[in-house]
Design a protein around this motif. Structure first.
Motif, PDB file in Angstrom:
ATOM      1  N   THR A 172       0.585  -4.558   5.418  1.00 33.70           N
ATOM      2  CA  THR A 172       1.317  -4.771   6.674  1.00 33.70           C
ATOM      3  C   THR A 172       1.146  -6.217   7.096  1.00 33.70           C
ATOM      4  O   THR A 172       0.014  -6.699   7.271  1.00 33.70           O
ATOM      5  CB  THR A 172       0.804  -3.843   7.787  1.00 33.70           C
ATOM      6  OG1 THR A 172       0.932  -2.475   7.359  1.00 33.70           O
ATOM      7  CG2 THR A 172       1.602  -4.045   9.064  1.00 33.70           C
ATOM      8  N   ASP A 173       2.277  -6.938   7.234  1.00 31.48           N
ATOM      9  CA  ASP A 173       2.185  -8.368   7.546  1.00 31.48           C
ATOM     10  C   ASP A 173       2.003  -8.619   9.036  1.00 31.48           C
ATOM     11  O   ASP A 173       1.916  -7.685   9.855  1.00 31.48           O
ATOM     12  CB  ASP A 173       3.413  -9.112   7.014  1.00 31.48           C
ATOM     13  CG  ASP A 173       4.716  -8.688   7.705  1.00 31.48           C
ATOM     14  OD1 ASP A 173       4.659  -8.116   8.810  1.00 31.48           O
ATOM     15  OD2 ASP A 173       5.795  -8.933   7.124  1.00 31.48           O
ATOM     16  N   GLU A 174       1.948  -9.890   9.395  1.00 28.39           N
ATOM     17  CA  GLU A 174       1.684 -10.293  10.779  1.00 28.39           C
ATOM     18  C   GLU A 174       2.815  -9.915  11.733  1.00 28.39           C
ATOM     19  O   GLU A 174       2.611  -9.825  12.951  1.00 28.39           O
ATOM     20  CB  GLU A 174       1.452 -11.810  10.825  1.00 28.39           C
ATOM     21  CG  GLU A 174       0.207 -12.278  10.098  1.00 28.39           C
ATOM     22  CD  GLU A 174       0.373 -12.343   8.589  1.00 28.39           C
ATOM     23  OE1 GLU A 174      -0.591 -12.657   7.868  1.00 28.39           O
ATOM     24  OE2 GLU A 174       1.517 -12.068   8.102  1.00 28.39           O
ATOM     25  N   HIS A 177       5.752  -5.695   9.579  1.00 29.69           N
ATOM     26  CA  HIS A 177       6.513  -5.108   8.489  1.00 29.69           C
ATOM     27  C   HIS A 177       5.567  -4.507   7.447  1.00 29.69           C
ATOM     28  O   HIS A 177       4.559  -5.118   7.084  1.00 29.69           O
ATOM     29  CB  HIS A 177       7.403  -6.156   7.810  1.00 29.69           C
ATOM     30  CG  HIS A 177       8.507  -6.661   8.665  1.00 29.69           C
ATOM     31  ND1 HIS A 177       8.548  -7.944   9.172  1.00 29.69           N
ATOM     32  CD2 HIS A 177       9.626  -6.040   9.139  1.00 29.69           C
ATOM     33  CE1 HIS A 177       9.641  -8.115   9.895  1.00 29.69           C
ATOM     34  NE2 HIS A 177      10.304  -6.960   9.893  1.00 29.69           N
ATOM     35  N   GLN A 178       5.944  -3.330   6.958  1.00 35.34           N
ATOM     36  CA  GLN A 178       5.158  -2.701   5.898  1.00 35.34           C
ATOM     37  C   GLN A 178       5.795  -3.007   4.550  1.00 35.34           C
ATOM     38  O   GLN A 178       7.007  -2.898   4.382  1.00 35.34           O
ATOM     39  CB  GLN A 178       5.077  -1.188   6.093  1.00 35.34           C
ATOM     40  CG  GLN A 178       4.172  -0.503   5.079  1.00 35.34           C
ATOM     41  CD  GLN A 178       4.098   0.999   5.267  1.00 35.34           C
ATOM     42  OE1 GLN A 178       4.988   1.591   5.873  1.00 35.34           O
ATOM     43  NE2 GLN A 178       3.050   1.616   4.767  1.00 35.34           N
ATOM     44  N   TRP A 179       4.942  -3.395   3.586  1.00 39.14           N
ATOM     45  CA  TRP A 179       5.400  -3.740   2.249  1.00 39.14           C
ATOM     46  C   TRP A 179       4.758  -2.812   1.225  1.00 39.14           C
ATOM     47  O   TRP A 179       3.600  -2.426   1.354  1.00 39.14           O
ATOM     48  CB  TRP A 179       5.034  -5.184   1.903  1.00 39.14           C
ATOM     49  CG  TRP A 179       5.680  -6.213   2.785  1.00 39.14           C
ATOM     50  CD1 TRP A 179       5.300  -6.556   4.045  1.00 39.14           C
ATOM     51  CD2 TRP A 179       6.814  -7.013   2.463  1.00 39.14           C
ATOM     52  NE1 TRP A 179       6.131  -7.542   4.547  1.00 39.14           N
ATOM     53  CE2 TRP A 179       7.071  -7.838   3.586  1.00 39.14           C
ATOM     54  CE3 TRP A 179       7.637  -7.119   1.352  1.00 39.14           C
ATOM     55  CZ2 TRP A 179       8.118  -8.758   3.610  1.00 39.14           C
ATOM     56  CZ3 TRP A 179       8.682  -8.044   1.366  1.00 39.14           C
ATOM     57  CH2 TRP A 179       8.916  -8.850   2.491  1.00 39.14           C
ATOM     58  N   ASP A 196      10.214  -1.176   5.404  1.00 39.64           N
ATOM     59  CA  ASP A 196      11.012  -1.034   6.628  1.00 39.64           C
ATOM     60  C   ASP A 196      12.448  -1.519   6.454  1.00 39.64           C
ATOM     61  O   ASP A 196      13.394  -0.912   6.982  1.00 39.64           O
ATOM     62  CB  ASP A 196      10.354  -1.805   7.775  1.00 39.64           C
ATOM     63  CG  ASP A 196       8.905  -1.404   7.973  1.00 39.64           C
ATOM     64  OD1 ASP A 196       8.606  -0.209   7.805  1.00 39.64           O
ATOM     65  OD2 ASP A 196       8.076  -2.283   8.266  1.00 39.64           O
ATOM     66  N   GLU A 197      12.622  -2.630   5.716  1.00 41.46           N
ATOM     67  CA  GLU A 197      13.949  -3.220   5.555  1.00 41.46           C
ATOM     68  C   GLU A 197      14.165  -3.634   4.095  1.00 41.46           C
ATOM     69  O   GLU A 197      14.237  -4.824   3.791  1.00 41.46           O
ATOM     70  CB  GLU A 197      14.118  -4.430   6.485  1.00 41.46           C
ATOM     71  CG  GLU A 197      13.931  -4.102   7.959  1.00 41.46           C
ATOM     72  CD  GLU A 197      14.134  -5.327   8.839  1.00 41.46           C
ATOM     73  OE1 GLU A 197      15.203  -5.972   8.706  1.00 41.46           O
ATOM     74  OE2 GLU A 197      13.231  -5.647   9.631  1.00 41.46           O
ATOM     75  N   PRO A 198      14.278  -2.677   3.195  1.00 39.76           N
ATOM     76  CA  PRO A 198      14.371  -3.010   1.771  1.00 39.76           C
ATOM     77  C   PRO A 198      15.644  -3.759   1.378  1.00 39.76           C
ATOM     78  O   PRO A 198      15.676  -4.419   0.339  1.00 39.76           O
ATOM     79  CB  PRO A 198      14.315  -1.636   1.095  1.00 39.76           C
ATOM     80  CG  PRO A 198      14.820  -0.681   2.134  1.00 39.76           C
ATOM     81  CD  PRO A 198      14.313  -1.228   3.436  1.00 39.76           C
TER      82      PRO A 198
END
Length: 286
Positions: A172-174, A177-179, A196-198
């Protein structure tokens, strides 16, 4: 008849797999005499590096044991390094090729790695969790984006070829967003997809630490840079090391020859067994 055909096909597959096994170990190995003699001591790194030599360039040598230069590479040029060898002075040498049939060994102190997925793992390993999952709202035929690492400048389109798209670990970035990390998919290896936004190619670019260490002026044991080079003893020291390793190199070469003969013997034995089986099942009955 069907039974005989099945047995014949099975034996044929054995021959094919045996031949593939003989060649599989050579696919990624460089055609270099020094590597061939020291393959067991070389580490496979499979990574791109950027030149960071002292005074704007660095020399590439015929081998870690030779003072003969094969080419000079300039700072900021990018090269792929397949294997790294560590000599008795603990100096690491990388094998590089320039794409024009020139190849050799370069001191790794004059190279720094391109930031990639491996670099991201090293920097954020404490924040990456082994949570498997499926990208939601994605189905066969959709186009999503793969990223070298979360928020990388490099991204590429991937067509979903199945009904679902899986990932093996998460970050999970700053921005929240989950990757998800994907080990392999349709020829693409070790990349990330935004869960979240592929399908969004315009996600924020991550700032990375591009600080490069200052290149050392001298490296002990490297021609023209070591402290001993000024008084002319550097070359003598390297020659002494080469003499000491002659016996080891001959033994290594002998081992390589033995491996080739072993592989050849396996192929011959397989062919012989195949011949016996074919004769048994296809020979004329008396």
């Amino acid at each position: 008849m069907k039974k005989r055909l099945h047995i014949f096909l099975l034996v044929l597959l054995c021959i094919v797999f045996q031949t593939a096994a003989v060649h599989a170990d050579l696919i990624f190995e460089p055609e270099d005499s020094f590597y061939e003699k020291h393959a067991d001591a070389c580490e496979y790194v499979n990574r791109s590096y950027i030149v960071n030599g002292y005074d704007g360039e660095t020399d590439v040598y015929e081998s870690p044991e030779s003072a003969e230069k094969v080419m000079t590479v300039k700072n900021r040029e990018k090269y792929y390094i397949s294997f790294v060898y560590t000599d008795r002075n603990h100096v690491k040498w990388g094998f590089i090729e320039d794409g024009q049939e020139n190849s050799g060994w370069v001191p790794m102190d004059y190279m720094y790695p391109v930031y990639n997925s491996q670099s991201f793992y090293e920097e954020y390993k404490d924040k990456i969790t082994p949570d498997e999952g499926i990208i939601p709202n994605v189905s066969k035929g959709d186009v999503i984006y793969g990223w070298t690492y979360p928020g990388s400048e490099t991204k590429y389109k991937i067509e979903v070829m199945e009904d679902t798209f899986d990932y093996g670990s998460t970050f999970t970035d700053e921005e929240g967003h989950q990757w998800g990390n994907v080990g392999y998919y349709m020829g693409n290896r070790d990349f990330w997809v935004c869960v979240d936004e592929p399908q969004n190619p315009n996600l924020p670019v991550r700032e990375i630490n591009e600080e490069v260490k200052e290149a050392p002026e001298k490296i002990d044991g490297v021609p023209g840079t070591s402290a001993e080079a000024d008084n002319g003893t550097d070359k003598n020291i390297r020659n002494e090391k080469a003499d000491k390793q002659t016996a080891e190199n001959e033994n290594a070469a002998g081992t390589g020859t033995e491996n080739i003969w072993t592989a050849a013997l396996l192929v011959v034995l397989t062919a012989a067994v195949t011949g016996i089986i074919i004769k048994k099942f296809f020979g004329k009955k008396k």
